[in-house]
Every structure is written in C-alpha cells, then in structure tokens.
Design an enzyme around this catalytic site. Sequence first.
Site, PDB file in Angstrom:
ATOM      1  N   ASP A  96      21.489  16.781 -11.605  1.00 43.69           N
ATOM      2  CA  ASP A  96      20.340  17.674 -11.755  1.00 43.69           C
ATOM      3  C   ASP A  96      19.048  17.020 -11.282  1.00 43.69           C
ATOM      4  OD1 ASP A  96      20.636  15.974 -14.089  1.00 43.69           O
ATOM      5  OD2 ASP A  96      18.982  17.097 -14.987  1.00 43.69           O
TER       6      ASP A  96
ATOM      7  N   GLU B  38      20.497  15.349 -17.009  1.00 40.48           N
ATOM      8  CA  GLU B  38      19.895  14.076 -17.398  1.00 40.48           C
ATOM      9  C   GLU B  38      18.408  14.233 -17.666  1.00 40.48           C
ATOM     10  OE1 GLU B  38      17.770  10.223 -16.701  1.00 40.48           O
ATOM     11  OE2 GLU B  38      17.586  12.123 -15.624  1.00 40.48           O
TER      12      GLU B  38
END
Length: 487
Positions: free
Chosen positions: A78, A145
């Site tokens: 991400d 994350e």
Amino acid sequence: MRILNETEPKDVMKYFEDICSIPHGSGNTDRIADYCEDFAKAHSLECVRDSSNNIIIKKPATDESLNGETVILQGHLDMVCAKDAETEIDFEKEGLRLRTDGEKIWAEGTSLGGDDGIAVAMALAVLASDEIRHPDLECVFTTDEEVGMLGAMALDPENLKGKILLNIDSEEEGIFTVSCAGGAVLTAEIPITRYGSDKNESGKRYIVRIEGLAGGHSGTEIDKGRENSCALLGRLLADLDMRTEYDLVSVSGGEKDNAIPREAEAVIETRDLSGFEAAVSEVAEEYSARLGCAEPKLRITAAEGGGPELPMYAVCKAAVIRLLTSLPNGVRSMSAEIRDLVETSCNIGILSTDAEKVSITVSVRSSDEDEKSALLGEIGMTVSAAGGEYSVSGEYPAWEYRKDSKLRELASEVYVKQYGSEPVINAIHAGLECGIFCGKIPELDCISFGPNILDIHTPQERLDIGSTARVFGFLKELLGRLGGSCD
C-alpha cells in the site's frame, strides 16, 4: 505510454511502472495483490495469499552452494495517496501519472508511492531473474502498513520458515536501520454531566484557541522539544481557573495519535466577561514570552460564540484539567546502548468531546517492552485517579537491537566493498514492520534499508534513480553472500 523502459535498472523499473499503474492506496489493495499473484503464476512460483491480501511468493535457491538459511525479502503493497489541490484523480480507480528527468521519478500532482512500491519492484525483479544468485527466498508483501501495519499484524508466521529478513522500507541510502520502537494507543474517557438549559443564561460563550505550534511526528520528532497543543491547553485551562470563573463546555485538539498536535481549543462559558478576557490576554502574553523561542508562531486567542448547546459541570472541568496537566507527555527515557536514541516516550495525540464524554488518546512508544508496559500502566492509573476509564489498542512489539547480528555484519561488509565507506547503523523511535515480524518469528535477524526517496507521502515525492540502481546492486550482492552465512 510507458516512460521508464530505458531507465536503469530496467528489470526493477519495469515492475515499478506496473505497480504505479495500479491503484494501491491503503485499504485498496485487491488489484495490486492480484497483480502479484498473477506474477507468481506466470513464473511458476509458489504463492500464498491471505484474507488481508498479504502475499508470500517463494523461490528455491539458485544453486546448491546457496542452499542454506532461507531469506525473507519484505516490503508493503500500500501507499499513501496525497495530491495537490488542483490535481484531479480518483485514487480508487486510477493509476499514477509518472514523470522523469533521468535523475528522479515522480508522479504528476500526487505522491509516488516509492514507499514502498520500490521494495516490491526489487523483489519481483529478483524473483523473475535467472541470473541473480540467492538462497531460498520468501518474498513477503504486506498490506495497510501506512494505516497501522495491519497486514503484518494479521500475517500467519506458519507460512514462513526464514530467520533472516531484509526489509526495503527505508528512504535514505547508506543507512541500515537495526531497531525500532514498539507502541500502543491508550484511549482515556472522562464521563460528563450536563447542566440544565437555564443554568447560565446570563453567561457568554468563548472559543479559546491555541494555534501555530510546530507539531511533527510523535516518534522521530518527539525529542525536538516541541509543545503539544493538547497538553498546553490543560495548563492554559488551569491558569485561567486560578484567575477567573468559568464553566467548561468542550475541549478538542489534534488529528492523529502519531502526530504532535499543533492546535487545540476549549469552548468556555463565563459571566465574568471583563475578567475572563483580561485573564486570557495575560496568559497569552506570559506563554508567548516563555515559549516564544521554541514556538515563535504560537498564538492564543479568545473569540465569542461556538460550542455545543449545553455546558459541562465544573466537576468535569476539574477532572479534565487534572488529567491534561498530569498525563506524561514527551520523552521519558533515552537509550543506554544507542547514542541520542529516545527509548521511551508518549504523545497526547487527540482530544475530543461528545455528549457523554471527553476522550483523550495517548500514543506510547518504547524500544523496551517492559518500559512500554510500565508507562501504559502509569498512564492508566493517572486516568483512573481523575475519575476516568481507559482501554489499550493497536499494540505492536519493539524491534530490539541485537548486539550479535551476523546479518548486520555481513551487510556492512558488502556495503563497504561496494561503496568504499561504512554504512550508518541507525535505530528509530518509530514503528517498522520489522518489529512485528520479530514478535512473530523467534530469533529473527533483520535490517531495513532502501534508496533515497525525498518528501515521501507528499505530492513532491521523488525517487532517486541512481540511488535505486546502487541499492539494487547492493541487494543482489548481499543475496549472493547470504546462503549459509548467517547461521
């Protein structure tokens, strides 16, 4: 149109451009996980995908001489989606608009996602190559994350056997990160009881605001001596309480628990109009004189109006003041092993009021698990003494410094061979996924490194092409040396 076809290292840039063409903001990782899964199938590699979209791709050692310890190569899928005000883009559906001048790569009007798309691209390039020598590999791509390391926390370690981890999630070439803080968020709640609607009909409402503070990251900048607007609001309310009479209607401040808040405000009701305004003016002057050197843009103002319909009881005012002025905030201790490293800290991050309660969130960080637990306990007792309740969430472990890391020694040796100088060995007072992996896999030896990425998480983010090539060369050399070297 592809623009990185001639950019070295071509094998890395091919995958990086693919990644940038796929929407992959936090919480929107289905398609990027599909891409990685399809890659594994196309290269006949074993792939595991879990319900959080974490991806594990495994590849055997390139030859028997490297058939020793399994190495985990790790990054996250991400990115933080940020854009300029004038840029029109739907991050949920559209890819990035890449640009390059031959030295840097950026995305037009948006963040680039070099954090951590470049890690995924490097790992895919290694997996796709028939020429890069490496031991058994487990390439782990986690999700979300950037919003709390959620993918890493959900990852099942039973799918991994590696005890060596190379995390490519650092943004400054030549620095090996070898330790990070663990953390948790404590949320305190003070119940409130409202007056009747006719209690203070003759009073007047004011919004007292604190603004202009420097703020910053509550981990990496907690040692800079910057004021916390929520903590400062507690002191301000206490000082006003000694000089004038007022009732407290609401308090608020901060936006994220991991940021030092820059602004805060209190809605106050008072019948002592002239005395209240004079008290605010006096306190504002005193605070500016005392804090002006560290916080030159500090402003304290009072404006009429605003706030919920009903004020709080004064007893709640006392509880809020007591808690805000007694909660620990800032650096608690420094590391005895690593110079200038904060070991333990806490940050009052968010302050809010609704119809039933005042809520306060405190971010606690420490590279020592015992110290983290002790500080959480101390804050909890402080909340209870003020008449409140609390809960702890989002807890993640520290990545503690290993004095005997054979991986760090070998990586430093490879670095010196390539660069002709020693790397910087660094520890950070912030969270990295390495801490979560260390908590899941006993005896894990790991380092974090990466190429130069400037202004991450902003529309000005840029990836350094030359640095990327050098770091990829370092990675390849290190992988070739790792088979059996860290037993």
